[in-house]
Each structure stands twice: as C-alpha cells, then as structure tokens.
Design a protein around this motif. Structure first.
Motif, PDB file in Angstrom:
ATOM      1  N   LYS A  89      47.309  47.740 -64.670  1.00 49.57           N
ATOM      2  CA  LYS A  89      47.278  48.314 -63.333  1.00 49.57           C
ATOM      3  C   LYS A  89      45.848  48.510 -62.842  1.00 49.57           C
ATOM      4  O   LYS A  89      44.939  48.743 -63.653  1.00 49.57           O
ATOM      5  CB  LYS A  89      48.030  49.649 -63.311  1.00 49.57           C
ATOM      6  N   ASN A  95      44.335  50.977 -61.439  1.00 51.10           N
ATOM      7  CA  ASN A  95      43.735  52.255 -61.837  1.00 51.10           C
ATOM      8  C   ASN A  95      43.322  52.231 -63.309  1.00 51.10           C
ATOM      9  O   ASN A  95      42.257  52.754 -63.679  1.00 51.10           O
ATOM     10  CB  ASN A  95      44.706  53.401 -61.584  1.00 51.10           C
ATOM     11  N   ASP A  96      44.168  51.631 -64.163  1.00 43.95           N
ATOM     12  CA  ASP A  96      43.830  51.520 -65.582  1.00 43.95           C
ATOM     13  C   ASP A  96      42.592  50.659 -65.771  1.00 43.95           C
ATOM     14  O   ASP A  96      41.717  50.958 -66.594  1.00 43.95           O
ATOM     15  CB  ASP A  96      45.004  50.918 -66.358  1.00 43.95           C
ATOM     16  N   PRO A 116      43.798  44.606 -57.276  1.00 47.82           N
ATOM     17  CA  PRO A 116      45.226  44.607 -56.926  1.00 47.82           C
ATOM     18  C   PRO A 116      45.827  43.219 -56.686  1.00 47.82           C
ATOM     19  O   PRO A 116      47.053  43.093 -56.643  1.00 47.82           O
ATOM     20  CB  PRO A 116      45.270  45.456 -55.653  1.00 47.82           C
ATOM     21  N   LYS A 146      47.996  39.080 -60.551  1.00 50.33           N
ATOM     22  CA  LYS A 146      49.447  39.064 -60.778  1.00 50.33           C
ATOM     23  C   LYS A 146      49.746  38.537 -62.173  1.00 50.33           C
ATOM     24  O   LYS A 146      49.038  37.666 -62.693  1.00 50.33           O
ATOM     25  CB  LYS A 146      50.154  38.183 -59.730  1.00 50.33           C
TER      26      LYS A 146
END
Length: 861
Positions: A513, A515-516, A556, A559
C-alpha cells in the motif's frame, strides 16, 4: 555624600568605568563624586568633584554604547539576551538570559544576578529574570552581579487592553504545555473520558469544535467564564483525572479566561501566524552540575517576535548528561558528555546542544602528543575528544582486532589457523590486508544481505516461499557484486514486472500500500520516521501530513496482478491518486523538502523519486547509509536510533557524519570502500578497556563499545567451535544460520537470542540485549550440549589425538577466543585433565563448554 574612587587604568577606558560605577548606585539619589585615575605617572584628577543626579547619570551611561556591559574588573562582561524589547498587552512577558562573558568562557548567571526594574509601574522583573508588562511607558531592567552591571530597555504598549485572542496561536499552546493534548491524555486516538483533542494540537479546527461545540458546548460557559468546565478541570476546582494543569490566576488560566470572555473567538484569517521558533543559546559548553537558561522566541508572519519560553515543551535526548525543566532551565549532572535539548512550540522545533567536558584534568596536551593519525575519521573524532577533554583508550591487540574485524565483516569467527597465522605475522600492514581479504569473501555478502533482508521484510509469510527465496538471492548477489548503493536503491524503487523473475519487485510485495511504502522508503533509505506524520504533525520534527501524503503520492498507480505459483505482476497504471485525509483534495507527489510535481504528467512517478533519492546532492540517502554502516562497525550510530534523523536528534559528531557521507558519494556509493574507510581508522582499532577519562563515554568513540553477537552469528559460532553444524528444515546440511532465506524456520536458539520477525522496517526488531534466558540456554540447552559432546565433534576429535593437554587447550583458545591462553589460564585448565573422575574427553568437553559460556565468546570486543 562624597565618594572618591581611584581606578588603576588608562584614560582610554576610565570614563566608561566611572559611568558604570555611577550607574550602579541607587536611582533617584544624588552624590558628589570625584574620580582619580592612577597611571604609571602617578595620580591625576580625571573628573572634578561634581554633584550628579544618578537618574541623569543613567542616561549618560546608556547613551555611551561602548560602556554598556564593560566589566569593572578582570575583563568580565555581563551580556543580556534578548536585548531591548517591546512588550504588548497585559500578558506580555520576556525571559531574560544573563551571561557572564570573559576569559574565553560564557557562564549563565540568570539565576544568580540581582534584577531591578527602574520603574516597576511600567515593568516588573522576578528573581528568575522574567520581565512582565505592568503599565504603558518605558523603563530599564538593571542587572548586577559581583561588581558587574548591565541593563536592557523595555517599552510597554497597550498594557490595559484585552487583546483579541487567536485560538490556534494563543490557546492551543496552553493546552500543549499542560499536556492536555498529549498521547497519554485527551490526544490519544480514543480520547479520554469522552473528550478528545488532536494530538499535540496538530488540528486546531478540530480542537476548537471539541471545546466550543461538542457535547452542546458544555465545556464553555460564556455567561460566567470562571465557571466553565474547561477552567474548572484545568485548575482542579472540580475532580479531574489529570490533576491540576494550571492554577487559577496563572498566566495560562487568565489567557483561557480572557478567550472565553471574548466569546471564544477562533481568530481572523489575516492574523499573524508563527513561522518559526528560535532557541537561545543554540550551543553551550557547561561544567558538571551547572545550569543554563534558554530563551525560546516565536517569529510571526508579520515580522514581530514573541517570547514563548514558558509556553514551550522541553525534552532531552540524554538525561544522564543533562535534564531540562518545564521553564527551559537546563541542569547538567556529574556525567560528562553531550545532550541535545529539544523544544517544541506548536508544530515548530528547535535544539540547543550542550557539551559537558570531563573536568578533572586537562588532557588536550596529552591527546595532541599521543594522537598522530591523519585519517579523516580519526581527525574528526579527535576534535570531539579535545572538546570533551577525553583521552582515548589504547590500541587493541592483534587477537582482538582479528576477532573483531572478522565478526564485523563476515559474521563468523576466525579459524584457529587464521588466528595462528595472523598473530605470528610480522607484516606491518597485516591489519589492512586482513580487511581487504575479508571484504572479498562470499561470507561478506551473506552477512550483509541478512541485515538488509531484515529491513526489507523478506518474510515468507508476507511474500510466499518462492518470492522470499528469490528476493533473498537478489540481495546476496547485490552484495556479492558490490552493487553501488545508488544503483541498489534505484533498482528497488523503480522495479516492475514478475516477482519471480525481477526479484526487486518483491519490495513492493512486502509493502503493498502507498502508506506502507511511504513509511518503508522514508525510514530505510532516508532515515526519516514519517509514520507519525500520517495522522498528525511530527512531535519533534517539521514533517506534517502534507509531507507524508506528498511522498505517498508517488505510489498509488502501482498495480498488482496475481499470475500463478505465488507469482505476482507489478505494473504502472495511468490512474490512481492519493487524497489528503483532511481536505480530501488530490495530493501532488512531492519529495521531502521539495516542490510538488505536476499531477497531470503521465508515466511512472517513481522515476522522479528515484532520481531525487540517488542524486549525489541528496543528503538523506548518503547520510543514512553512512550512519548505518558506522553503527554496524562501531557499536552505535552517530545518530541513534539509526533511522531517526531529525533536527531534534542530532548526530553526536555532525562533522564526521557529513564527512563520511561526502566520502561515500565521492567513491560512487561504493559500500566496501565506505567500510574500508571506517575499519582502517585508528578509532575502529581502539581497545574496549576504559581509562579514567572515558569510562562513562558512550557516544564519542573514545573506546570500543562491546556488542553481543547476533542470533545467527552466535549460533554459527557455536557450530564452528564444536565442529557440529546445525540442520534446518528444507535446506542442505551445513547451511549456516546467516545463509537462511526463511527467517521462520524453527529454531529455539535463534528465537531466544533475538531473531527478528521481519514485520517492520525498524532494526529495533532484532534484540541485542542479554537476558537470563540466553545465559541458561548456552549453559544447559540440549542443542549446545549435544554439539559439545558429539562423538564426531572437535572435543572428541582433539581428545583422541596425540596432542598434549597444553596443545589441546591452546587449540581451543585459538578456535573459540582467537587468542593464546595466558599462563594462569593455561595452568588452571591443564589441571582439569588430572582431576579425579576426569577423562581426557570429558576434560576437553568441560573446557570447551566453559569457554563458550564466557562473556568473551558471546561478545564482540
């Protein structure tokens, strides 16, 4: 009253001294004064006797700028910070800092001088040097100390006005200082007793609503402000779980009271805002058991300044050396060293560095004579020793260096043959030659890849078995090839494709992710702990949510697509954005301290991130890696924790860290050359045995700091000295613990000695402390005892040989401790062979068991 003063001086400064003397007399009095100047030619009348009003004399003194602060004796000067000041409003105050300057020293006298206000109706001053506004006008604050005199000028404006309150600027700092919005109180995630504030006041809008509107406004009572629950709880007038936060009538109480009486204003959009804070002094050399007052000044957007010393929060990074109270008074202990005093006001931080030299003797001459190294590392470290008055320990002996260097580089013990050859060699450059040979061994790659597997979470549970295996293999090959560190970082950051074929993509499988990824990238490669900034402003740094989500915005569009057999395809989409959790606006990608990128630009945003990270001008990456490598070889980082670099956690030797980072960059990010630079220094080769000056030194590398062997290294060492390798499920016989790709293979030994779980990117997961369980494990665990008593092990083999007991003992010492036994050790151990009920084999096993259980074996000295 007639006063006759005789000054042994020259005409050039006598006038100033006379004016200072007159100014030291009580105000509103009249004296007849004569001054006699005594020089080499006898006494001469410098000023005739005249009557002078002392108040008039004050104006003369203050108009003579060169006289202010001139010492009456011994060349000492009183310096007052912050100098002349204008106080606006009834609550205005200013903390003074009085420093005695002279003879190359600066000594804080704030708590020892006499303060006096020339006009208490305008401004008052308390014994601690806090000036408060009383009435409009101008006056002077006089400071006297043992014949020294100085003053500062104070203007007071609008003292009778109830100045409008700005909630963010004026009320939030009061709540922060009182600890109301701390993580242990109403600032924690669930709040406290139904009342929640943003932690450290990072969200004033939320806090305003919580105080004024939440629960039907029950906390505020404008009709009778004193009865407001907020004030009653803070003053402990009604039961309060947190106790009294500030008493009724205090400055803090009155400010909150005034805010409520004014109708709880939020403030105007164009109100000046704090843009930075400054701490005075920023650095100071103190003696043991001494004090130092600091001043904290907030600079506002309109250019005005405001004293916030008593509204700021303080902390120290080493209370063994120096602590600090809530008023900014630093107190040193009897321990020499350095400490960073951190202050926070709103979201701003500043630091004061305190140095406490070892004071019992002056060692600078001895150090200058003994320390001749021209190595750049040695020069920077020795400069710090001179500052602290430390003498380094002696150089370690050859046996210690051999064992230390071998364990540090390849994570294994020297063999008995290695020890024999090194200890008998007469070559002048044998230490440097050893370093070079160790860096070329494959075991170097295994050992350092293991450490990076911990950081990058090469974990079977998170990646799948095959992905963990290939990622681990990629790391080992990178260190085997001595891949330049900038290339290493770039390949990880920009990786895409199949996780089974492009092994570096597993970095993104471990951190799926945005944030991770932001937390991992910032902490591992930049040395910045951004995790706090995900929810609120960092408590001890200038990073906020904009910084966190600006970094997150690089990721972001990545994928993941599952293929087969645990394989996963990582690719870059043309869609995907990060939204700010508060504003809900799309956040543009932004590097730390950089400008936002154009969100309309297509393509892989990570390419720009990688370009920034691997630039030779990027101080984050080079400094962080230099600090990691230094910590590995020297026992502690120049910055500790090693992945927490910030202004309020400065390096113990900033110049050395900068030099190491510059050296690393100039050598094209060559990790082996960085290691070689550190290991060839004399500092690396010091003994761990302290002397009288450095016995308490734990930060400045005046001696070597012992390290416990890590779990895998220790297990391999036990296997090496017993001649019995360990077997692990699913890997070939003889595989060493440092070569394991799967950190979850069952091993009670590795678990007891602190093998990390690889669930975070923090090196703190690996436990380095010793414990009783570890002691008992080495003494009694079947694994260790079975290896010692194995019929095919070294103990059995040696006992079957035709060697004498002395030869066996020497072999055991070389094998286990990399040195020859001392004569007392040899005599004591030889006697074991002649003990009743002792066989040649049992005696050999007992000696081997005893050596394995020594601190010398468990620690890297």
């Amino acid at each position: 009253m007639e006063i006759l003063t005789t000054i042994h001086s020259t005409a050039g400064n006598a006038h100033c001294i006379w004016l200072l003397f007159v100014a030291s007399l009580p105000v509103d009095s009249t004296y007849s004064h004569s001054l006699m100047l005594r020089g080499t030619g006898g006494s001469h009348k410098f000023l005739s006797s005249r009557r002078m009003n002392v108040k008039l004399a004050w104006y003369i003194v203050f108009a003579t700028a060169q006289c202010v602060g001139v010492a009456v004796a011994d060349g000492q000067v009183l310096h007052i910070a912050p100098g002349n000041r204008t106080l606006i409003g009834a609550e205005a105050r200013q903390q003074l800092l009085v420093t005695e300057v002279g003879n190359g020293r600066e000594v804080d006298r704030t708590r020892y001088v006499q303060f006096e206000s020339a006009n208490p109706a305008v401004a008052s001053v308390d014994p601690h040097g806090v000036v408060r506004a009383v009435g409009d006008g101008s006056t002077s604050i006089l400071v006297r100390s043992q014949g020294l005199l100085n003053r500062m000028h104070v203007n007071v404006l609008r003292s009778a006005e109830a100045l409008p309150v700005n909630f963010a600027n004026d009320i939030v700092p009061v709540l922060s200082k009182a600890g109301c919005n701390a993580g242990s109180c109403h600032g924690k995630q669930s709040g406290q007793n139904g009342f929640k504030l943003s932690v450290f006041g990072f969200d004033p809008v939320f806090d305003y609503a919580a105080l004024v509107s939440e629960s039907r406004g029950r906390r505020i009572f404008p009709v009778d402000a004193e009865q407001s629950l907020l004030l009653q709880k803070a003053a402990n007038s009604v039961p309060h779980g947190g106790g009294q936060k500030f008493p009724a009538g205090s400055t803090e109480y009155n400010r909150v009271l005034r805010w409520i009486k004014q109708g709880t204003p939020r403030g105007e959009p164009d109100d000046p805002k704090v843009v930075e804070i400054r701490i005075t002094p920023t650095e100071r050399v103190l003696t043991e058991r001494s004090q130092q007052q600091v001043i904290v000044t907030a600079v506002l957007s309109d250019g005005t300044v405001r004293d916030v010393t008593d509204e700021s929060r303080y902390d120290t990074n080493d209370n063994v050396v120096a602590g600090v109270d809530r008023h900014g008074l630093i107190q040193t202990t009897k321990v020499a060293g350095e400490a960073a005093i951190m202050t926070r006001y709103m979201e701003f931080v500043a630091t004061c560095r305190v140095t406490v030299p070892f004071s019992s003797t002056d060692n600078s001459t001895k150090l200058q004579a003994a320390w001749k190294s021209a190595h750049f590392v040695d020069q920077y470290v020795a400069a710090k020793w001179r500052k602290l008055n430390l003498l380094p320990s002696a150089r370690c002996d050859d046996a210690t260096f051999l064992r230390r260097a071998t364990l540090d580089v390849i994570g294994r013990l020297p063999t008995a043959d290695d020890a024999r050859e090194f200890l008998t060699s007469k070559a002048a450059n044998k230490r440097t030659a050893l370093i070079d040979s160790l860096l070329e061994r494959h075991a170097y790659a295994d050992y350092f890849a293991l450490q990076w597997a911990d950081l990058l979470r090469v974990n079977q549970e998170a990646l799948s078995s095959k992905s963990a295996y290939v990622f681990d293999a990629w790391l080992r090959q990178a260190f085997r090839d001595n891949m330049p560190y900038d290339q290493f970082v770039r390949e990880l950051i920009t990786a895409q494709g199949s996780s089974n074929h492009n092994s570096a993509t597993n970095f993104y499988k471990a951190f799926p992710k945005p944030n991770d990824l932001t937390i991992a990238v910032s902490q591992v490669f930049l040395g910045v702990r951004l995790e706090c900034a995900r929810c609120h402003h960092h408590p001890y740094e200038h990073w906020g949510q904009d910084d966190f989500f600006g970094m997150a915005a690089f990721f972001p569009r990545l994928k993941h697509k599952k293929i087969a057999d645990g394989d996963q395809l990582l690719f870059v989409s043309d869609r995907g954005d990060v939204k700010h959790p508060k504003t809900k606006a799309i956040v543009a990608p932004r590097t730390l301290l950089g400008k936002p990128l154009d969100v309309s630009v297509t393509g892989d945003r990570r390419l720009q991130l990688a370009e920034w990270m691997t630039s030779p001008n990027n101080l984050f990456v080079a400094r962080t890696m230099a600090n990691r490598v230094w910590a590995h070889f020297m026992g502690r980082g120049l910055v500790e924790p090693i992945d927490d670099m910030r202004a309020t956690n400065p390096a113990t030797n900033e110049l050395l860290l900068a030099a190491l980072a510059a050296e690393f960059v100039s050598q094209d990010f060559n990790i082996k050359l960085l290691i070689r630079s550190i290991m060839t220094s004399d500092v690396y080769q010091l003994s761990s045995q302290p002397n009288k000056t450095n016995v308490r030194d734990t930060r400045n590398y005046s001696r070597t700091y012992r390290k416990r062997l890590s779990a895998e290294v220790l297990l391999d060492a036990v296997c090496d000295v017993t001649g019995e390798p360990s077997d692990f499920a699913g890997v070939p016989h003889g595989t060493r613990a440092v070569q394991l790709w799967n950190n979850r293979l069952p091993s009670s030994f590795l678990d007891v000695f602190g093998r990390p779980q690889r669930k975070s990117v923090c090196e703190c997961e690996r436990l380095s402390e010793t414990s009783l369980g570890q002691v008992m494990h080495l003494m009694n665990a079947p694994l260790v005892n079975d290896k010692i008593s194995s019929p095919t092990g070294y103990a059995a083999t040696l006992s079957r040989s035709d060697w004498s007991p002395e030869q066996i003992i020497i072999e055991l010492y070389l094998m286990v401790l990399s040195r020859y036994p001392t004569q007392p050790e040899l005599s004591a151990t030889v006697s074991v062979y002649s003990a009743p009920d002792s066989s040649r084999r049992s005696a050999t096993e007992d000696i081997l068991w005893a050596l394995i259980n020594t601190a010398e074996f468990v620690l890297n000295d």
